[in-house]
Design a protein around this motif. Structure first.
Motif, short mmCIF file in Angstrom:
data_model
loop_
_atom_site.label_atom_id
_atom_site.label_comp_id
_atom_site.label_asym_id
_atom_site.label_seq_id
_atom_site.Cartn_x
_atom_site.Cartn_y
_atom_site.Cartn_z
N LEU A 260 62.70 15.99 55.66
CA LEU A 260 62.43 17.24 54.95
C LEU A 260 62.09 18.31 55.98
CD1 LEU A 260 62.21 18.36 52.04
CD2 LEU A 260 59.78 17.80 52.13
N PRO A 261 62.96 19.31 56.16
CA PRO A 261 62.70 20.33 57.16
C PRO A 261 61.49 21.19 56.79
CG PRO A 261 64.64 20.91 55.89
CD PRO A 261 64.20 19.55 55.44
N ALA A 262 60.76 21.63 57.80
CA ALA A 262 59.58 22.45 57.58
C ALA A 262 59.34 23.35 58.78
CB ALA A 262 58.36 21.58 57.33
N VAL A 263 58.57 24.39 58.54
CA VAL A 263 58.19 25.33 59.59
C VAL A 263 56.68 25.21 59.78
CG1 VAL A 263 58.06 27.77 60.22
CG2 VAL A 263 60.04 26.90 58.96
N ARG A 264 56.25 25.12 61.02
CA ARG A 264 54.82 25.03 61.28
C ARG A 264 54.25 26.44 61.36
NH1 ARG A 264 51.82 20.38 63.54
NH2 ARG A 264 49.70 21.17 63.54
N VAL A 265 53.20 26.70 60.59
CA VAL A 265 52.51 27.99 60.59
C VAL A 265 51.05 27.69 60.91
CG1 VAL A 265 51.89 30.02 59.24
CG2 VAL A 265 54.08 28.88 58.83
N GLY A 266 50.66 27.97 62.14
CA GLY A 266 49.31 27.61 62.55
C GLY A 266 49.17 26.10 62.57
N ARG A 267 48.21 25.61 61.78
CA ARG A 267 48.00 24.16 61.70
C ARG A 267 48.63 23.54 60.46
NH1 ARG A 267 41.89 22.83 62.41
NH2 ARG A 267 42.80 20.76 62.32
N SER A 268 49.33 24.33 59.67
CA SER A 268 49.91 23.81 58.43
C SER A 268 51.44 23.94 58.46
CB SER A 268 49.34 24.55 57.22
OG SER A 268 49.65 25.92 57.31
N PHE A 269 52.07 23.35 57.48
CA PHE A 269 53.53 23.39 57.36
C PHE A 269 53.93 24.14 56.11
CE2 PHE A 269 52.90 19.58 59.93
CZ PHE A 269 53.86 19.74 60.90
N ARG A 270 55.07 24.80 56.17
CA ARG A 270 55.69 25.42 55.01
C ARG A 270 57.10 24.86 54.91
NH1 ARG A 270 51.15 26.40 54.70
NH2 ARG A 270 50.11 28.36 54.27
N VAL A 271 57.48 24.51 53.70
CA VAL A 271 58.78 23.88 53.46
C VAL A 271 59.65 24.85 52.66
CG1 VAL A 271 59.94 21.90 52.44
CG2 VAL A 271 57.64 21.63 53.38
N PRO A 272 60.88 25.08 53.11
CA PRO A 272 61.76 25.94 52.31
C PRO A 272 62.00 25.31 50.93
CG PRO A 272 62.69 25.55 54.49
CD PRO A 272 61.51 24.64 54.34
N GLU A 273 61.85 26.11 49.91
CA GLU A 273 62.01 25.61 48.54
C GLU A 273 63.39 24.99 48.35
OE1 GLU A 273 62.02 28.51 45.23
OE2 GLU A 273 60.24 27.42 44.57
N GLN A 274 64.42 25.59 48.95
CA GLN A 274 65.77 25.06 48.81
C GLN A 274 65.89 23.69 49.46
OE1 GLN A 274 68.23 26.46 46.93
NE2 GLN A 274 69.20 24.49 47.28
N ALA A 275 65.15 23.44 50.53
CA ALA A 275 65.18 22.13 51.19
C ALA A 275 64.62 21.05 50.27
CB ALA A 275 64.39 22.18 52.49
N VAL A 276 63.59 21.40 49.50
CA VAL A 276 63.03 20.45 48.53
C VAL A 276 64.07 20.15 47.45
CG1 VAL A 276 61.21 20.05 46.82
CG2 VAL A 276 60.69 21.27 48.95
N ASN A 277 64.72 21.19 46.93
CA ASN A 277 65.74 20.99 45.91
C ASN A 277 66.90 20.14 46.45
OD1 ASN A 277 64.28 22.54 44.09
ND2 ASN A 277 65.32 24.42 44.67
N ASP A 278 67.32 20.43 47.68
CA ASP A 278 68.42 19.66 48.29
C ASP A 278 68.03 18.20 48.47
OD1 ASP A 278 69.86 22.01 48.41
OD2 ASP A 278 69.50 22.33 50.55
N TYR A 279 66.80 17.95 48.92
CA TYR A 279 66.33 16.58 49.12
C TYR A 279 66.35 15.82 47.79
CZ TYR A 279 63.24 12.65 49.86
OH TYR A 279 62.73 11.38 49.88
#
Length: 63
Positions: A35-54
């Motif tokens: 599941l692709p994600a972007v690190r923002v500080g100490r947390s992760f954000r996941v593209p909503e479309q990536a969740v739907n695709d998964y």
């Protein structure tokens, strides 16, 4: 530099709630690269479309 086509980003907690799994399960998916994600500080954000695709890739026919 913000790209409107990228869509919305959601938190790990929001992904876990939507998928009805624990946050640790989502972290495992992120760290494994499933599941692709972007690190923002100490947390992760996941593209909503990536969740739907998964979820679409994970569905299979039982019959």
């Amino acid at each position: 530099m913000l790209n409107e086509n990228k869509g919305k980003f959601v938190t790990v907690a929001e992904v876990a709630e939507a998928m009805r799994v624990s946050k640790m399960t989502v972290y495992r998916l992120v760290h494994s690269g499933t599941l692709p994600a972007v690190r923002v500080g100490r947390s992760f954000r996941v593209p909503e479309q990536a969740v739907n695709d998964y979820l679409e890739r994970s569905v299979y026919d039982v019959g």
